[in-house]
Design an enzyme around this catalytic site. Structure first.
Site, short mmCIF file in Angstrom:
data_model
loop_
_atom_site.label_atom_id
_atom_site.label_comp_id
_atom_site.label_asym_id
_atom_site.label_seq_id
_atom_site.Cartn_x
_atom_site.Cartn_y
_atom_site.Cartn_z
N HIS A 250 -11.27 -5.52 -1.58
CA HIS A 250 -12.23 -4.44 -1.87
C HIS A 250 -13.66 -4.94 -1.72
O HIS A 250 -14.58 -4.38 -2.31
CB HIS A 250 -12.05 -3.94 -3.31
CG HIS A 250 -10.67 -3.47 -3.64
ND1 HIS A 250 -9.65 -4.33 -3.94
CD2 HIS A 250 -10.15 -2.23 -3.71
CE1 HIS A 250 -8.55 -3.65 -4.20
NE2 HIS A 250 -8.82 -2.35 -4.06
N GLU B 61 -5.45 7.82 3.47
CA GLU B 61 -6.60 7.80 4.39
C GLU B 61 -6.17 8.20 5.80
O GLU B 61 -6.92 8.88 6.52
CB GLU B 61 -7.22 6.40 4.41
CG GLU B 61 -8.06 6.05 3.20
CD GLU B 61 -7.21 5.62 2.01
OE1 GLU B 61 -5.99 5.50 2.16
OE2 GLU B 61 -7.80 5.44 0.92
#
Lengths: 378, 337
Positions: free
Chosen positions: B139, B70
């Site tokens: 998550h 990322e």
């Protein structure tokens, strides 16, 4: 069931409505009610409306009290003559409670929305089937500048008693495409006539509001053989004046607060503008291509704050029943425009009503449009 | 009006914008291919299926798979945006943005300011957020307050398919970096969505229900729960106004205050952690700017200040429920000094 007993049902306003809430009763059990008298307030996610009595008699039963939410078509109350015995009313209510709502009629054939491809233009329509008289000539309802087919929500169910009702969204409005040519009344009238051809409608009753009134009138002048009657609600095209502050404000407003003030001009009571209406207009205006189409239509028909076209000669030349309906508090198009029309034109002025009679006084508009339709036959 | 899922609405928004403007491209993990799909192209459409079909229409130059880094691809997007492209980046979970905070907080968010308005960064970072799918602590977070905290970022949290499409198109057309967060438990929610392109502006709250007794402000998945609580309360004659700000930055505080003029009571429902979250932020602003309108203390309905649990029973108990919202409303409506 006794013919002396009349069911009051949850009405359907538009195709997405599946249920509604009774937000208040305006009559007490035991009260005598007249036809057209305000009876109860109905609230949906889209709109709040006052339903009027369809029959004269006594309000015998409130089946659904304030706050109750029931499906479209469900029994909410009962009107009957005072001499009908209580037991008979009980049986009537019990029979409705036992029957699935769809069998009560109203919910069976709801309105259907579709898109009609006319080549350049794509037109969204909503067809409400007739309760009875499916083969009767339909009535087609044409909204005004900045509106959409939903402007007729409150009159569609009653007009569909005896014939199909079709509302359309003009180009650049509602769910229709944004191609609108030069945006003139003549061009939009041709779109309307093309739509009738595409739908296979040889004869029609037309009703139009504001700019839609001018469009309906221009269409009738172009193809008088297709039009059985004409109902003009606060129509454009009968005088030079227009509230150009409204037009400019409508085009410019892009936030709720500004738009609320602008839309308030439409009604005799500016507080009649609900957030749901404002949100609906903003949603429309935020679609790609819509601001440009609206600007084009405004520029073509209201240049410099004046109406570009005079349809009085066209109206004088028509040989079909014409009703003109105008609110005496209309601040957008001057109700004095109803003065000096040909004698055959049935002019009705509604006291305390602004530019939106079909929303402000729906039952009265239904009555007047039905009178024009009856005079036109078919 | 056509009915579409949240996922379809987002896909349509991306597709319409990519057709309109060739500078727009999408980039992210598995947005073009798919792990374990034997090299099959357009296997997944991203981990949640949102970009499905874009590869076939726009090709690999404009629908780009990235490595699992990322920090690299968010940095690349910020650079591309400064250089005149309009990247839309998909980050599988907002929880992963931690590895690229410098690119987001210190680079993209600061460019316009530090270059005196001469540089803009038209970049959209899409990511999923939220609990409720058994995805555990790393998550499942609702991290929009972190991004709301940073000047120079715009932060979007849609709650309906209609808003998702309009807000995404607005985000893509915006010249500043936008954090666009999609609740992973809402992709199959269905609603009315027009076929064409339209926008929903930032900083304009939706008012979903009008009632005179209490204002309930809610975000994302909590909006539906607030509406359900409002429907239940209405049966007892308690009428709630429900406000969905839709964007946390900019925040439409005016609409909240406007409703408080009538209701005088405020309940804020937020799936984010309670400390420095949206509930705390709005409570603080209202206490400062609209104290005189309040008839009762402000009540927050949030998870506890704890990580999202994995055990299903604990996860369910963690997320603000309809019952807790209802109880909070009854608490403020029944409050007396």
């Amino acid at each position: 069931m006794s013919a002396r007993i009349t069911a009051i049902r949850m009405p359907r306003y538009g195709m997405t409505m599946t249920e509604g809430a009774v937000s208040g009763w305006l009559a007490e059990p035991g009260d005598a009610v007249a036809v057209g008298q305000d009876l109860l307030e109905v609230e949906t996610t889209k709109i709040t409306n006052v339903e009027t009595a369809a029959a004269a008699g006594t309000l015998r039963r409130r089946v659904v009290e304030r706050g109750g939410v029931v499906p479209v078509g469900a029994l909410v109350g009962v009107i009957a003559d005072p001499e009908v015995p209580e037991a008979e009313i009980d049986a009537f209510v019990a029979a409705h409670a036992a029957a699935p709502v769809a069998e009560n009629g109203e919910a069976a054939g709801g309105p259907v929305e579709s898109l009609v491809d006319l080549g350049a233009a794509t037109i969204a329509i909503r067809r409400t089937p007739a309760a009875s008289g499916a083969d009767a000539a339909p009535v087609v309802l044409v909204h005004g500048f900045g509106g959409d087919g939903d402007n007729w929500l409150l009159v569609e169910p009653a007009l569909a008693d005896d014939r199909p009702v079709i509302t359309l969204d003009l180009p650049g409005h509602g769910r229709s495409g944004t191609v609108c040519g030069d945006g003139s009344i003549a061009t939009l009238a041709q779109v309307l006539l093309n739509l009738l051809v595409a739908l296979g409608i040889p004869k029609v009753h037309l009703a139009g509001h504001s700019l839609g009134g001018a469009i309906a009138l221009a269409a009738a002048a172009t193809a008088p053989e297709r039009v059985l009657s004409l109902s003009l609600v606060a129509p454009a095209g009968l005088g030079p004046g227009i509230d150009d502050g409204y037009i400019a404000g409508f085009l410019a407003a892009d936030r709720r607060k500004e738009l609320k003030d602008v839309l308030g001009r439409l009604f005799a009571d500016p507080d009649a503008v609900e957030r749901r209406m404002i949100d609906g207009v903003l949603r429309m205006k935020r679609q790609d291509g819509v601001p440009e189409a609206l600007s084009a239509i405004a520029a073509a028909n209201f240049p410099g704050g004046r109406q570009a076209i005079d349809l009085r000669p066209a109206l004088a030349a028509l040989a079909l029943p014409v009703a003109v309906i105008w609110g005496d508090q209309d601040g957008i198009v001057d109700p004095a425009n109803a003065d000096g029309l040909p004698e055959a034109v049935a002019v009705s002025r509604l006291a305390g009503v602004g530019h939106m009679p079909q929303l402000e006084r729906p039952a009265e508009v239904v009555r007047l449009v039905k009178a024009a339709i009856a005079a036109g036959g078919g | 009006m056509p009915r579409k899922s949240f996922r379809q609405a987002l896909n349509e928004g991306l597709r319409l914008e990519m057709r309109r403007d060739p500078r727009i491209f999408v980039m992210g993990e598995d947005v073009a291919g798919g792990k374990g799909a034997s090299g099959e192209q357009d296997a997944w459409g991203g981990a949640f299926g949102v970009t499905k079909g874009l590869l076939a229409e726009f090709g690999p130059e404009r629908v780009r798979d990235t490595p699992i880094t990322e920090s690299a691809f968010v940095g690349a997007a910020a650079g591309a945006a400064m250089a005149g492209m309009r990247p839309v980046v998909e980050i599988m979970f907002v929880d992963f943005m931690g590895v690229c905070f410098d690119q987001i907080f210190n680079q993209a968010a600061k460019f316009r300011y530090m270059f005196g308005g001469k540089a803009v960064t038209p970049m959209v970072l899409r990511a999923t957020f939220g609990a409720g799918t058994g995805s555990a602590s790393q998550h499942s977070q609702a991290l929009y307050p972190l991004f709301t905290h940073i000047p120079g970022l715009k932060v979007v949290v849609p709650s309906t398919p209609y808003d998702a499409k309009g807000l995404l198109i607005e985000a893509i057309r915006d010249d500043d970096p936008v954090i666009f967060l999609e609740h992973k438990a809402m992709y199959d929610d269905v609603g009315d969505v027009p076929d064409g392109a339209y926008v929903v502006p930032f900083g304009e709250a939706a008012v979903l229900r009008d009632g005179g007794d209490v204002t309930i402000v809610a975000f994302g998945r909590m909006v539906g729960r607030a509406m359900e609580a409002a429907a239940r309360l209405a049966r007892d004659g308690i009428e709630a106004t429900v406000v969905d700000p839709r964007t946390t930055s900019p925040l439409d505080i005016d609409t909240i205050i406007e409703t408080l003029e009538e209701t005088g009571r405020l309940v804020i429902v937020d799936e984010a952690y309670p400390r420095c979250g949206m509930a705390a932020d709005i409570a603080g602003i209202i206490a400062e700017e609209a104290f005189g309108l309040l008839k009762a203390p402000i009540r927050k309905v949030t998870p506890p200040h704890a990580p999202v649990p994995y055990a299903p029973e604990l996860e369910a108990a963690y997320i603000p429920s309809v019952e807790r919202i209802e109880a909070a409303v009854r608490g403020v409506v029944g409050w007396s000094r």
